[in-house]
Motif scaffolding. Structure first.
Motif, PDB file in Angstrom:
ATOM      1  N   UNK A   1       0.300   0.779   2.861  1.00 27.58           N
ATOM      2  CA  UNK A   1       1.050   0.057   3.897  1.00 27.58           C
ATOM      3  C   UNK A   1       0.125  -0.348   5.050  1.00 27.58           C
ATOM      4  N   UNK A   2      -0.754   0.582   5.465  1.00 30.62           N
ATOM      5  CA  UNK A   2      -1.655   0.309   6.591  1.00 30.62           C
ATOM      6  C   UNK A   2      -2.670  -0.783   6.249  1.00 30.62           C
ATOM      7  N   UNK A   3      -3.085  -0.827   4.976  1.00 31.28           N
ATOM      8  CA  UNK A   3      -4.027  -1.869   4.541  1.00 31.28           C
ATOM      9  C   UNK A   3      -3.362  -3.242   4.521  1.00 31.28           C
ATOM     10  N   UNK A   4      -2.093  -3.268   4.078  1.00 30.40           N
ATOM     11  CA  UNK A   4      -1.377  -4.538   3.956  1.00 30.40           C
ATOM     12  C   UNK A   4      -0.847  -5.041   5.299  1.00 30.40           C
ATOM     13  N   UNK A   5      -0.404  -4.093   6.145  1.00 29.79           N
ATOM     14  CA  UNK A   5       0.228  -4.464   7.421  1.00 29.79           C
ATOM     15  C   UNK A   5      -0.427  -3.651   8.539  1.00 29.79           C
ATOM     16  N   UNK A   6      -1.487  -4.189   9.152  1.00 29.98           N
ATOM     17  CA  UNK A   6      -2.219  -3.429  10.180  1.00 29.98           C
ATOM     18  C   UNK A   6      -1.317  -2.856  11.281  1.00 29.98           C
ATOM     19  N   UNK A   7      -0.166  -3.483  11.526  1.00 26.34           N
ATOM     20  CA  UNK A   7       0.728  -3.013  12.595  1.00 26.34           C
ATOM     21  C   UNK A   7       1.264  -1.611  12.335  1.00 26.34           C
ATOM     22  N   UNK A   8       1.324  -1.175  11.059  1.00 26.12           N
ATOM     23  CA  UNK A   8       1.864   0.165  10.784  1.00 26.12           C
ATOM     24  C   UNK A   8       0.757   1.216  10.649  1.00 26.12           C
ATOM     25  N   UNK A   9      -0.487   0.828  10.914  1.00 26.48           N
ATOM     26  CA  UNK A   9      -1.599   1.788  10.825  1.00 26.48           C
ATOM     27  C   UNK A   9      -1.388   2.906  11.859  1.00 26.48           C
ATOM     28  N   UNK A  10      -1.662   4.174  11.460  1.00 27.70           N
ATOM     29  CA  UNK A  10      -1.464   5.297  12.394  1.00 27.70           C
ATOM     30  C   UNK A  10      -2.175   5.143  13.733  1.00 27.70           C
ATOM     31  N   UNK A  11      -3.274   4.355  13.764  1.00 30.28           N
ATOM     32  CA  UNK A  11      -4.024   4.228  15.027  1.00 30.28           C
ATOM     33  C   UNK A  11      -3.202   3.551  16.138  1.00 30.28           C
ATOM     34  N   UNK A  12      -2.099   2.899  15.745  1.00 33.93           N
ATOM     35  CA  UNK A  12      -1.251   2.229  16.737  1.00 33.93           C
ATOM     36  C   UNK A  12      -0.264   3.176  17.411  1.00 33.93           C
ATOM     37  N   UNK A  13      -0.303   4.452  17.050  1.00 34.61           N
ATOM     38  CA  UNK A  13       0.669   5.412  17.587  1.00 34.61           C
ATOM     39  C   UNK A  13      -0.048   6.547  18.304  1.00 34.61           C
TER      40      UNK A  13
ATOM     41  N   UNK B   1      -1.139   1.184  -8.837  1.00 37.99           N
ATOM     42  CA  UNK B   1      -0.574   0.394  -7.734  1.00 37.99           C
ATOM     43  C   UNK B   1      -1.751  -0.054  -6.872  1.00 37.99           C
ATOM     44  N   UNK B   2      -1.903  -1.357  -6.716  1.00 39.44           N
ATOM     45  CA  UNK B   2      -3.011  -1.871  -5.908  1.00 39.44           C
ATOM     46  C   UNK B   2      -2.595  -1.975  -4.440  1.00 39.44           C
ATOM     47  N   UNK B   3      -3.609  -2.053  -3.562  1.00 38.09           N
ATOM     48  CA  UNK B   3      -3.316  -2.199  -2.132  1.00 38.09           C
ATOM     49  C   UNK B   3      -2.744  -3.585  -1.836  1.00 38.09           C
ATOM     50  N   UNK B   4      -3.166  -4.573  -2.612  1.00 39.66           N
ATOM     51  CA  UNK B   4      -2.642  -5.930  -2.433  1.00 39.66           C
ATOM     52  C   UNK B   4      -1.475  -6.182  -3.386  1.00 39.66           C
ATOM     53  N   UNK B   5      -1.238  -7.468  -3.674  1.00 34.12           N
ATOM     54  CA  UNK B   5      -0.118  -7.845  -4.559  1.00 34.12           C
ATOM     55  C   UNK B   5      -0.433  -7.463  -6.008  1.00 34.12           C
ATOM     56  N   UNK B   6       0.622  -7.309  -6.796  1.00 33.61           N
ATOM     57  CA  UNK B   6       0.462  -6.953  -8.210  1.00 33.61           C
ATOM     58  C   UNK B   6      -0.107  -8.159  -8.965  1.00 33.61           C
ATOM     59  N   UNK B   7      -1.261  -7.983  -9.635  1.00 35.72           N
ATOM     60  CA  UNK B   7      -1.876  -9.139 -10.307  1.00 35.72           C
ATOM     61  C   UNK B   7      -1.194  -9.451 -11.640  1.00 35.72           C
ATOM     62  N   UNK B   8      -1.331 -10.709 -12.090  1.00 38.18           N
ATOM     63  CA  UNK B   8      -0.815 -11.110 -13.411  1.00 38.18           C
ATOM     64  C   UNK B   8      -1.856 -11.988 -14.090  1.00 38.18           C
ATOM     65  N   UNK B   9      -1.673 -12.189 -15.399  1.00 41.01           N
ATOM     66  CA  UNK B   9      -2.521 -13.115 -16.158  1.00 41.01           C
ATOM     67  C   UNK B   9      -4.001 -12.801 -16.070  1.00 41.01           C
ATOM     68  N   UNK B  10      -4.805 -13.855 -15.832  1.00 40.04           N
ATOM     69  CA  UNK B  10      -6.266 -13.711 -15.816  1.00 40.04           C
ATOM     70  C   UNK B  10      -6.734 -12.768 -14.706  1.00 40.04           C
TER      71      UNK B  10
END
Length: 307
Positions: free
Chosen positions: A23-35, A227-236
């Motif tokens: 979550x922190x990698x995808x959405x920097x706003x939820x990174x623990x450093x913001x709290x 489960x990847x940090x980014x979107x789930x890949x497909x195809x090539x």
């Protein structure tokens, strides 16, 4: 929650930590450093072995590099912690639950119940009774004895059902996963935890679960659900990432540990307490229909996606 309630002790599962990393990698706003996490004193990990990469992230990003992580090995059946660092007193090692709690006599043994040399993997057992242990199973004392005090160990050792290894210098315990999760590939025995740790150490991977399926050539083949940090890949794109991850595991552990199949999902089937349901993944890997009760799953729909 930590910021709002000035939480001192935060105890959670490695699965939750890895979900937070993603979550922190995808959405920097939820990174623990913001709290404001300055109220924290002690961190804890429970429920499954924690891989070193998740441990280090948790230590640095949640604990600010100042809170000891109490990585606790225990079971419902043991009634309390069995192997755990004492915060502030036990030097910590990422991924290791360190030493038995005072009064607990734990050991790593082979299939006959003989203790193995430190540095060699084996089966985790407890050698002496302790105050909070399970005493029997309601209405089925025979099952209790068979499950926890097997005849292979002359009925004298408590079988936790986990594999472990002790560091040859410090005697620290590291849990390697459930003993029924040991894979036998071309005569090589490997713990699933070892392969999962290698996958999660890759920069693109948030989470991984590894199971075995029967294979005509190697006896058992390694199947990884990732489960990847980014979107789930497909195809090539998926084929490219699969190759990259297979080579990565080959480089980290050895060619024999390369997963034969890698499947990508948005997440993994988990119970509400965050445990990955590996037995369901084993059925998926074998191409079997899921016949078991899935009512305890937090996310039953994920089974269709992974299939």
């Amino acid at each position: 929650m930590i910021q709002d309630h000035k939480v001192n002790i935060f105890y959670t599962a490695p699965t939750a930590i890895r979900s937070l990393i993603k979550a922190a990698d995808n959405t920097p706003a939820v990174h623990p450093k913001n709290y404001d996490l300055s109220s924290l004193r002690i961190l804890g990990s429970v429920g499954e072995p924690i891989n070193p990469a998740a441990w280090e992230w948790y230590y640095e990003n949640v604990g600010g590099g100042r809170c000891p992580i109490v990585d606790t090995f225990w079971q419902t059946e043991t009634g309390g912690h069995m192997i755990t660092p004492l915060p502030g007193a036990t030097p910590l090692v990422p991924g290791s639950c360190t030493l038995p709690f005072p009064g607990i006599q734990a050991a790593v043994v082979d299939e006959t119940g003989t203790e193995v040399p430190w540095g060699q993997g084996g089966i985790l057992v407890v050698q002496r009774p302790w105050p909070s242990m399970i005493r029997t199973i309601w209405g089925d004392p025979d099952r209790f004895v068979k499950s926890y005090y097997p005849a292979d160990f002359q009925g004298k050792l408590y079988l936790a059902g986990d594999g472990a290894i002790r560091d040859k210098d410090t005697g620290y315990f590291t849990i390697t996963g459930r003993i029924d999760d040991v894979l036998n590939v071309s005569g090589h025995r490997m713990g699933t935890m070892e392969i999962e740790s290698a996958l999660v150490a890759h920069e693109k991977v948030a989470e991984a679960a590894v199971v075995g399926r029967p294979d005509d050539l190697t006896g058992e083949a390694i199947v990884a659900f990732v489960v990847l940090k980014g979107a789930r890949p497909t195809g090539d794109e998926a084929a490219k990432v699969i190759k990259e991850l297979q080579n990565w595991v080959g480089q980290e552990i050895g060619p024999i540990a390369k997963p034969k199949d890698i499947r990508f999902g948005d997440n993994l089937p988990k119970t509400r307490s965050g445990k990955i349901m590996r037995r369901l993944l084993r059925q998926l890997a074998k191409g079997e229909e899921i016949t078991q009760d899935t009512s305890t799953l937090e996310n039953p729909a994920i089974l269709e996606q992974l299939k």
